[in-house]
Motif scaffolding. Structure first.
Motif, PDB file in Angstrom:
ATOM      1  N   PRO A  84      44.978 -23.598 -11.063  1.00 46.88           N
ATOM      2  CA  PRO A  84      46.013 -22.878 -11.829  1.00 46.88           C
ATOM      3  C   PRO A  84      45.398 -21.727 -12.615  1.00 46.88           C
ATOM      4  N   LEU A  85      46.141 -20.635 -12.717  1.00 43.55           N
ATOM      5  CA  LEU A  85      45.733 -19.498 -13.528  1.00 43.55           C
ATOM      6  C   LEU A  85      46.489 -19.564 -14.845  1.00 43.55           C
ATOM      7  N   GLU A  86      45.777 -19.757 -15.930  1.00 43.52           N
ATOM      8  CA  GLU A  86      46.376 -19.843 -17.260  1.00 43.52           C
ATOM      9  C   GLU A  86      45.701 -18.851 -18.186  1.00 43.52           C
ATOM     10  N   PRO A  87      46.422 -17.814 -18.623  1.00 42.97           N
ATOM     11  CA  PRO A  87      47.808 -17.511 -18.279  1.00 42.97           C
ATOM     12  C   PRO A  87      47.913 -16.937 -16.869  1.00 42.97           C
ATOM     13  N   PRO A  88      49.118 -16.905 -16.304  1.00 43.73           N
ATOM     14  CA  PRO A  88      49.280 -16.299 -14.976  1.00 43.73           C
ATOM     15  C   PRO A  88      48.932 -14.819 -15.011  1.00 43.73           C
ATOM     16  N   VAL A  89      48.609 -14.270 -13.856  1.00 47.37           N
ATOM     17  CA  VAL A  89      48.303 -12.849 -13.776  1.00 47.37           C
ATOM     18  C   VAL A  89      49.467 -12.118 -13.138  1.00 47.37           C
ATOM     19  N   GLN A  90      49.548 -10.831 -13.418  1.00 48.35           N
ATOM     20  CA  GLN A  90      50.690 -10.028 -12.977  1.00 48.35           C
ATOM     21  C   GLN A  90      50.239  -8.893 -12.072  1.00 48.35           C
ATOM     22  N   GLU A  91      50.974  -8.695 -10.987  1.00 50.56           N
ATOM     23  CA  GLU A  91      50.834  -7.519 -10.152  1.00 50.56           C
ATOM     24  C   GLU A  91      52.209  -6.872 -10.045  1.00 50.56           C
ATOM     25  N   LEU A  92      52.246  -5.593  -9.714  1.00 49.68           N
ATOM     26  CA  LEU A  92      53.512  -4.862  -9.647  1.00 49.68           C
ATOM     27  C   LEU A  92      53.838  -4.486  -8.209  1.00 49.68           C
ATOM     28  N   ASN A  93      55.070  -4.719  -7.817  1.00 52.79           N
ATOM     29  CA  ASN A  93      55.560  -4.332  -6.504  1.00 52.79           C
ATOM     30  C   ASN A  93      56.620  -3.254  -6.648  1.00 52.79           C
ATOM     31  N   LEU A  94      56.552  -2.245  -5.786  1.00 51.47           N
ATOM     32  CA  LEU A  94      57.549  -1.176  -5.801  1.00 51.47           C
ATOM     33  C   LEU A  94      58.739  -1.604  -4.947  1.00 51.47           C
ATOM     34  N   LYS A  95      59.904  -1.745  -5.586  1.00 53.41           N
ATOM     35  CA  LYS A  95      61.108  -2.190  -4.901  1.00 53.41           C
ATOM     36  C   LYS A  95      62.277  -1.326  -5.344  1.00 53.41           C
ATOM     37  N   ASP A  96      62.916  -0.658  -4.374  1.00 55.29           N
ATOM     38  CA  ASP A  96      64.054   0.220  -4.661  1.00 55.29           C
ATOM     39  C   ASP A  96      63.707   1.258  -5.735  1.00 55.29           C
ATOM     40  N   GLY A  97      62.494   1.789  -5.649  1.00 54.05           N
ATOM     41  CA  GLY A  97      62.090   2.835  -6.583  1.00 54.05           C
ATOM     42  C   GLY A  97      61.669   2.351  -7.949  1.00 54.05           C
ATOM     43  N   LYS A  98      61.577   1.043  -8.146  1.00 49.63           N
ATOM     44  CA  LYS A  98      61.189   0.504  -9.447  1.00 49.63           C
ATOM     45  C   LYS A  98      59.985  -0.413  -9.288  1.00 49.63           C
ATOM     46  N   TRP A  99      59.084  -0.355 -10.269  1.00 48.28           N
ATOM     47  CA  TRP A  99      57.960  -1.293 -10.288  1.00 48.28           C
ATOM     48  C   TRP A  99      58.431  -2.606 -10.905  1.00 48.28           C
ATOM     49  N   GLU A 100      58.366  -3.667 -10.134  1.00 49.99           N
ATOM     50  CA  GLU A 100      58.809  -4.973 -10.613  1.00 49.99           C
ATOM     51  C   GLU A 100      57.623  -5.931 -10.670  1.00 49.99           C
ATOM     52  N   PRO A 101      57.486  -6.668 -11.773  1.00 55.40           N
ATOM     53  CA  PRO A 101      56.342  -7.576 -11.911  1.00 55.40           C
ATOM     54  C   PRO A 101      56.485  -8.815 -11.034  1.00 55.40           C
ATOM     55  N   VAL A 102      55.369  -9.238 -10.490  1.00 55.57           N
ATOM     56  CA  VAL A 102      55.278 -10.493  -9.756  1.00 55.57           C
ATOM     57  C   VAL A 102      54.160 -11.296 -10.406  1.00 55.57           C
ATOM     58  N   PHE A 103      54.434 -12.548 -10.709  1.00 55.22           N
ATOM     59  CA  PHE A 103      53.470 -13.374 -11.417  1.00 55.22           C
ATOM     60  C   PHE A 103      52.817 -14.373 -10.469  1.00 55.22           C
ATOM     61  N   TYR A 104      51.492 -14.471 -10.589  1.00 57.15           N
ATOM     62  CA  TYR A 104      50.716 -15.388  -9.748  1.00 57.15           C
ATOM     63  C   TYR A 104      50.122 -16.466 -10.640  1.00 57.15           C
TER      64      TYR A 104
END
Length: 221
Positions: A84-104
């Protein structure tokens, strides 16, 4: 004239801030955690260096560990048990022209063997792999070993293997390290700076400059 200079200095500061805004890390499979951590100090020898990624490293990934005198001491690598990653890490995905966070929340390791620790000093770990989206992921971790030197095994020779062409050719390399989410962003929100945060300060400075020039023009008549 002094006021004009101040306004121009403010405009320059705004422009510099815009230029230096960090670009979001958008590739998958980034390095999330290293043991030993980057820029840390290691006081005891260990048999392996652990690198945890947000995706399972490719089977043909390439890793090296180099001692302070420039000699490689890595001894192959294997996939280890996820953690487990504590705290989780975040990457950003470009979707419909917006950067949306994805948490791992899970780290997928590469366990890199270390044959021996010939001397004290800074050791360098280099990694190269390919993410699920096809982008190459590479980077470097450095830490300071201050434990007792450990002699090389009998008959040991420094490794000379090199990365496969799939890791070195073409474009699309990403070296960004995924960031811990502190605090976590709301799902679906954009983590990239809004254009209004850039346009509004610049517009205010421009309006102030125009107003000053008009007042100066009227006063000169």
């Amino acid at each position: 004239m002094l006021r004009m200079r101040r306004l121009l200095a403010l405009a320059a500061a705004v422009a510099l801030a815009v230029i230096m805004l960090p670009a979001p890390a958008f590739a998958h499979g980034q390095l999330a955690l290293a043991e030993p951590a980057n820029q840390s100090t290691l006081m005891e020898p260990r048999a392996q260096v652990a690198l945890y990624f947000t995706e399972k490293p490719a089977s043909f990934a390439f890793f090296t560990v180099t001692s302070p005198d420039g000699v490689r001491v890595d001894q192959g690598w294997t996939h280890g048990e996820p953690k487990p990653l504590e705290p989780p890490v975040q990457e950003l995905n470009l979707k419909d022209g917006k950067w949306e966070p994805v948490f791992y929340r899970t780290g997928f390791p590469a366990m890199v063997g270390v044959s021996h620790w010939p001397q004290k000093g800074v050791y360098t770990v280099q990694y190269m792999t390919v993410a699920s989206d096809g982008d190459k992921v590479s980077g470097t971790v450095r830490f300071d070993y201050q434990g007792a030197p450990v002699a090389a095994p009998a008959g040991w020779q420094p490794p000379v293997n090199q990365p496969e062409a799939a890791l070195t050719g073409g474009s699309g390399n990403h070296t960004a390290v995924a960031q811990a989410s502190t605090p976590a962003a709301q799902p679906g929100s954009s983590s990239s700076p809004s254009p209004w945060l850039i346009m509004v300060p610049a517009g205010l400075v421009l309006a102030a400059v125009v107003a000053w020039r008009r007042r100066r023009s009227v006063g000169a008549r």
